[in-house]
Design a protein around this motif. Structure first.
Motif, PDB file in Angstrom:
ATOM      1  N   UNK A  56       1.035  -1.008   0.110  1.00 55.84           N
ATOM      2  CA  UNK A  56      -0.380   0.479   0.056  1.00 55.84           C
ATOM      3  C   UNK A  56       0.636   1.322   0.393  1.00 55.84           C
ATOM      4  N   UNK A  57       2.365   1.546   0.373  1.00 54.49           N
ATOM      5  CA  UNK A  57       2.688   2.499   0.473  1.00 54.49           C
ATOM      6  C   UNK A  57       3.172   2.281  -0.202  1.00 54.49           C
ATOM      7  N   UNK A  58       3.709   1.344  -0.733  1.00 58.36           N
ATOM      8  CA  UNK A  58       4.825   1.772  -2.496  1.00 58.36           C
ATOM      9  C   UNK A  58       3.661   2.327  -3.670  1.00 58.36           C
ATOM     10  N   UNK A  59       2.371   2.012  -3.570  1.00 58.67           N
ATOM     11  CA  UNK A  59       1.691   2.878  -5.043  1.00 58.67           C
ATOM     12  C   UNK A  59       1.139   3.708  -3.855  1.00 58.67           C
ATOM     13  N   UNK A  60       1.093   3.876  -3.048  1.00 58.65           N
ATOM     14  CA  UNK A  60       0.630   5.610  -2.242  1.00 58.65           C
ATOM     15  C   UNK A  60       2.359   6.467  -3.398  1.00 58.65           C
ATOM     16  N   UNK A  61       3.612   6.512  -2.603  1.00 60.04           N
ATOM     17  CA  UNK A  61       4.297   6.201  -3.042  1.00 60.04           C
ATOM     18  C   UNK A  61       4.342   7.250  -4.191  1.00 60.04           C
ATOM     19  N   UNK A  76      11.197  13.999  -4.174  1.00 58.66           N
ATOM     20  CA  UNK A  76      11.353  13.047  -3.932  1.00 58.66           C
ATOM     21  C   UNK A  76      10.641  12.660  -2.087  1.00 58.66           C
ATOM     22  N   UNK A  77      10.128  11.186  -1.873  1.00 52.36           N
ATOM     23  CA  UNK A  77       9.056  11.339  -0.324  1.00 52.36           C
ATOM     24  C   UNK A  77       8.761  10.369   0.105  1.00 52.36           C
ATOM     25  N   UNK A  78       8.248   9.561   1.390  1.00 58.56           N
ATOM     26  CA  UNK A  78       8.691   9.089   1.986  1.00 58.56           C
ATOM     27  C   UNK A  78       7.027   8.686   2.386  1.00 58.56           C
ATOM     28  N   UNK A  79       6.873   7.419   2.122  1.00 56.75           N
ATOM     29  CA  UNK A  79       5.150   6.966   2.981  1.00 56.75           C
ATOM     30  C   UNK A  79       5.561   5.946   3.321  1.00 56.75           C
ATOM     31  N   UNK A  80       4.892   6.188   4.674  1.00 54.98           N
ATOM     32  CA  UNK A  80       4.332   5.261   6.041  1.00 54.98           C
ATOM     33  C   UNK A  80       5.297   6.068   7.290  1.00 54.98           C
ATOM     34  N   UNK A  81       5.331   4.565   7.977  1.00 48.86           N
ATOM     35  CA  UNK A  81       6.385   5.606   9.443  1.00 48.86           C
ATOM     36  C   UNK A  81       6.698   4.718   9.889  1.00 48.86           C
ATOM     37  N   UNK A  82       7.524   4.623   9.717  1.00 44.48           N
ATOM     38  CA  UNK A  82       8.862   3.711  10.829  1.00 44.48           C
ATOM     39  C   UNK A  82       9.067   3.101  10.529  1.00 44.48           C
ATOM     40  N   UNK A  83       9.522   1.420  10.598  1.00 43.35           N
ATOM     41  CA  UNK A  83       9.892   0.249   9.567  1.00 43.35           C
ATOM     42  C   UNK A  83       9.399  -0.256   8.591  1.00 43.35           C
TER      43      UNK A  83
END
Length: 272
Positions: A56-61, A76-83
Motif C-alpha cells: 500500500x505504501x509503495x503504491x501511494x509513493x 523525493x518523498x516518503x510514505x509510511x511510518x517507522x519500519x
C-alpha cells in the motif's frame, strides 16, 4: 541494484548493486525515446508483508511521484511510518519539460512491478528519467559509488589525432558547467566532443562538481580511447560522444549507435 542474498536483519540492507543493461543510447540523440529502458536494479529480497502495508505504501509513493513529475523534474518523498516507511526519488534529464518528465516517470511504476516484483528496493532508469525506492533502514552507498559504465567500441586512431585532449577539455567544461548550470545539469560541445552531465537534485554545487569529476576520471581510465562513453555513479552521471566529422553529424551517428545498442545486452556488477 544487487541486494544481499544472505539473511540480513529485517530492515538493514547492505548496499550492493547489480545492473542488467537492457538498452541504451547516447544522450545527445535529441529524438531518442525517453521511455527506452536502460537498466533495472532489483533487490533479491521481497517484502515481508503479511498485512499488505508495504504494498500500500509503495503504491501511494508511486502515485505521488508520478503526480509530482508533471510539475517538477526532481522530487523525493516518503510514505509510511517507522519500519514500514518507503522512500522514493525520481529525476528527469535536465533539458526535459515537465510534460516530458511526466511522460517518462509514469512508465516506471508498472515497469518496476513487472521487472522486480515486490522487492525491498529497486532502481529503474529510462532514457529520460530514473526512479528508485527503498524501505526504511536501507544503508545508502556514497554519492560517488560507481554503478555501471558503457564504453563505445569505436576507438581513437590516427584519424582522430588529439581526441584525448579534446575529450579532457570537454570534461573540464562539464565539471564547471554542472556547478554553475541549472539544477546541476550541463550540456555542451568542445571541438566535436558532445558532453552531458547531471547530478541528483539534492546535491550542492560543490558536491555535484566533485561527483562529475570522479565520473570523468572513471571514463578516462575505463573507456580510455573510446569515442563515446557513459559513466553512472550513485548521485551523478556523464555521457560523452566524439564525432570526427563534426557535431553536425550527431543525429545520424546517434541513430546508428542506438540501433547497435538495442541489439546488445551487457551486465555490469558494482563494487562493495
Amino acid at each position: 541494484m544487487v541486494f544481499p542474498t544472505s539473511n540480513p536483519s529485517p530492515f538493514i540492507f547492505s548496499a550492493l548493486f547489480f545492473f542488467t543493461l537492457l538498452a541504451s543510447f547516447p544522450f545527445s540523440t535529441i529524438s531518442a525515446d525517453l521511455t527506452n529502458l536502460i537498466y533495472k536494479g532489483c533487490a533479491n529480497q521481497n517484502f515481508q508483508d503479511p498485512n499488505g502495508t508495504y504494498k500500500k505504501n509503495l503504491k501511494s509513493l508511486f502515485d505521488s511521484l508520478v503526480s509530482q513529475s508533471s510539475q517538477k523534474t526532481y522530487f523525493s518523498s516518503t510514505f509510511g511510518d517507522g519500519q514500514t516507511a518507503i522512500v522514493g526519488t525520481y529525476q528527469c534529464r535536465g533539458d526535459l519539460s515537465t510534460s516530458d518528465c511526466n511522460l517518462c516517470v509514469k512508465n516506471i511504476p508498472a515497469l518496476a512491478n513487472k521487472l522486480c516484483g515486490e522487492v525491498v528496493a529497486a532502481r529503474v532508469q529510462l532514457g529520460g528519467c530514473y526512479l528508485r525506492y527503498e524501505v526504511a533502514g536501507f544503508q545508502q552507498v556514497p554519492g560517488t559509488q560507481f554503478l555501471f559504465k558503457i564504453c563505445g567500441k569505436n576507438q581513437a586512431s590516427g584519424v582522430s589525432a588529439g581526441f584525448a585532449d579534446k575529450r579532457d577539455k570537454a570534461f573540464g567544461m562539464v565539471e564547471n558547467g554542472v556547478k554553475n548550470g541549472s539544477a546541476g545539469f550541463y550540456t555542451g560541445t568542445y571541438q566535436s566532443v558532445y558532453i552531458l552531465g547531471q547530478c541528483e537534485g539534492n546535491l550542492g554545487s560543490g558536491d555535484c562538481g566533485d561527483c562529475v569529476k570522479i565520473a570523468d576520471q572513471r571514463a578516462k581510465s575505463d573507456c580510455n580511447g573510446s569515442f563515446s562513453g557513459q559513466i553512472y555513479l550513485q548521485k551523478c552521471y556523464i555521457s560523452y560522444n566524439f564525432y570526427p566529422n563534426g557535431v553536425t553529424s550527431i543525429a545520424s551517428s546517434s541513430a546508428i549507435e542506438l540501433n547497435k545498442l538495442k541489439r546488445r545486452k551487457q551486465t555490469n556488477k558494482c563494487w562493495k
